[in-house]
Design an enzyme around this catalytic site. Structure first.
Site, PDB file in Angstrom:
ATOM      1  N   HIS A 186       0.814  -1.219   0.000  1.00  0.00           N
ATOM      2  CA  HIS A 186       0.000   0.000   0.000  1.00  0.00           C
ATOM      3  C   HIS A 186       0.847   1.270   0.000  1.00  0.00           C
ATOM      4  CE1 HIS A 186      -3.480  -2.468   0.491  1.00  0.00           C
ATOM      5  NE2 HIS A 186      -3.203  -2.828   1.734  1.00  0.00           N
TER       6      HIS A 186
ATOM      7  N   ASP B 246      -2.446 -11.035  -1.550  1.00  0.00           N
ATOM      8  CA  ASP B 246      -3.054 -10.458  -0.358  1.00  0.00           C
ATOM      9  C   ASP B 246      -4.514 -10.150  -0.692  1.00  0.00           C
ATOM     10  OD1 ASP B 246      -1.960  -8.687   2.284  1.00  0.00           O
ATOM     11  OD2 ASP B 246      -3.798  -7.933   1.362  1.00  0.00           O
TER      12      ASP B 246
ATOM     13  N   HIS C  13      -6.167  -7.572  -0.052  1.00  0.00           N
ATOM     14  CA  HIS C  13      -6.340  -6.159  -0.374  1.00  0.00           C
ATOM     15  C   HIS C  13      -5.522  -5.814  -1.617  1.00  0.00           C
ATOM     16  CE1 HIS C  13      -6.719  -6.543   4.104  1.00  0.00           C
ATOM     17  NE2 HIS C  13      -7.899  -6.040   3.773  1.00  0.00           N
TER      18      HIS C  13
ATOM     19  N   ASP D  64      -4.571 -13.243   4.634  1.00  0.00           N
ATOM     20  CA  ASP D  64      -5.866 -12.626   4.912  1.00  0.00           C
ATOM     21  C   ASP D  64      -7.036 -13.025   4.004  1.00  0.00           C
ATOM     22  OD1 ASP D  64      -4.577 -11.199   2.912  1.00  0.00           O
ATOM     23  OD2 ASP D  64      -4.548  -9.303   4.003  1.00  0.00           O
TER      24      ASP D  64
END
Length: 305
Positions: free
Chosen positions: A117, A154, A156, A231
């Protein structure tokens, strides 16, 4: 197989903070106790010049000097501290070391990393420096490779990675992620696969197979950096997908099978994991390392650096 760690640089987080800092130590200890054949090494510090392969020099200086505003620290999710800076540098150093080792022997891992990110000029979502983008560009600068694929699994989207590498045709960004999950404003990867809430093993693995096939039709990497987030697991607090532990193992094997078939070295980073039970997250990360370690023997036999 070599694996690199930076968990001894612990951020002083306030009580009740939702980031599971202790998972990195627990993963390292679990790998040492249960996965034979993995050699653990401390990650090196990453210099400003190397960080600048993916980040603006002014941002690096502001992070290092403690000049981030309260709003910027809130966006990152960590209060500034010297430990935050050093851990972020070492985490990038671990992915760099994993890439170098993978190019020598076929497969290696960072027992942290996956800080996807982080943008060129800012951090967010518990990410300060973007280890995958930095490592990919350094491998190119060192003339070890020409083309790198970042396979981000991931839950996200790797928005910072997509932004940093948006105009770089020598690095392919692939992201499978939750459609309705953070970040809520997505960037454009080279290939994005948006998955609905509740996606389970069968649907996920089918989408992954299709995505990898599409990537290899368009791009021939010399190295894969694989972000193996825990996740997507059904027990993750921030995940919203419903993959089982067995499904995540199949996911890891799918990526490594594709790489092995094409004789492409793989550097793995752990990326996110926020299980309701932290031991679930730790077990998933250890499972990834165990699977990679098993592949390492055949990868070394087949790989010609």
């Amino acid at each position: 197989m070599k694996a690199f760690y930076s968990d001894h640089f612990v951020l002083p987080l306030p009580s009740g903070h939702r980031f599971p800092m202790q998972k990195y130590r627990l993963v390292r200890e679990g790998v040492l106790a249960t996965v034979p054949g993995v050699k653990i090494h401390e990650a090196a510090h990453t210099t400003d010049g190397v960080l600048a392969l993916a980040h603006h020099p002014t941002y690096i200086e502001r992070v290092s000097g403690g000049h981030l505003s309260p709003a910027e620290q809130k966006t990152i999710g960590f209060p500034w501290s010297p430990q935050m800076v050093e851990r972020s540098r070492r985490s990038a150093g671990a992915t760099i070391a994993a890439c170098r080792s993978a190019l020598e022997s076929g497969i290696a891992a960072n027992l942290a990393g996956g800080t996807h990110h982080a943008y060129a000029d800012r951090g967010e979502g518990f990410c300060v420096f973007n280890d995958a983008a930095i490592a990919a560009r350094l491998m190119q600068a060192e003339r070890r490779v020409r083309r790198v694929a970042i396979v981000d699994l991931d839950v996200h989207q790797g928005n910072g990675t997509a932004s940093i590498l948006a105009r770089d045709d020598s690095i392919f960004t692939l992201s499978l992620h939750g459609e309705h999950n953070y970040p809520f404003k997505k960037e454009d990867s080279d290939l994005d696969v948006d998955l609905p809430d509740g996606t389970g093993d069968e649907e996920y693995l089918s989408a992954l197979q299709a995505a990898l096939s599409a990537m290899f039709e368009r791009f021939s990497p010399d190295l894969i950096i694989y972000l193996a987030g825990a996740d997507p697991h059904e027990g993750d607090r921030l995940g919203r997908l419903h993959l089982t532990v067995e499904g995540l193992a199949a996911r890891d094997r799918t990526v490594l099978d594709h790489a092995r078939e094409r004789h492409i070295p793989v550097a793995i980073a752990m990326a996110g994991g926020y299980g309701k039970n932290i031991q679930d997250t730790v077990a998933i990360h250890i499972q990834t390392i165990a699977i990679a370690s098993a592949y390492a023997w055949s990868a070394h036999a087949d790989f010609n650096p």
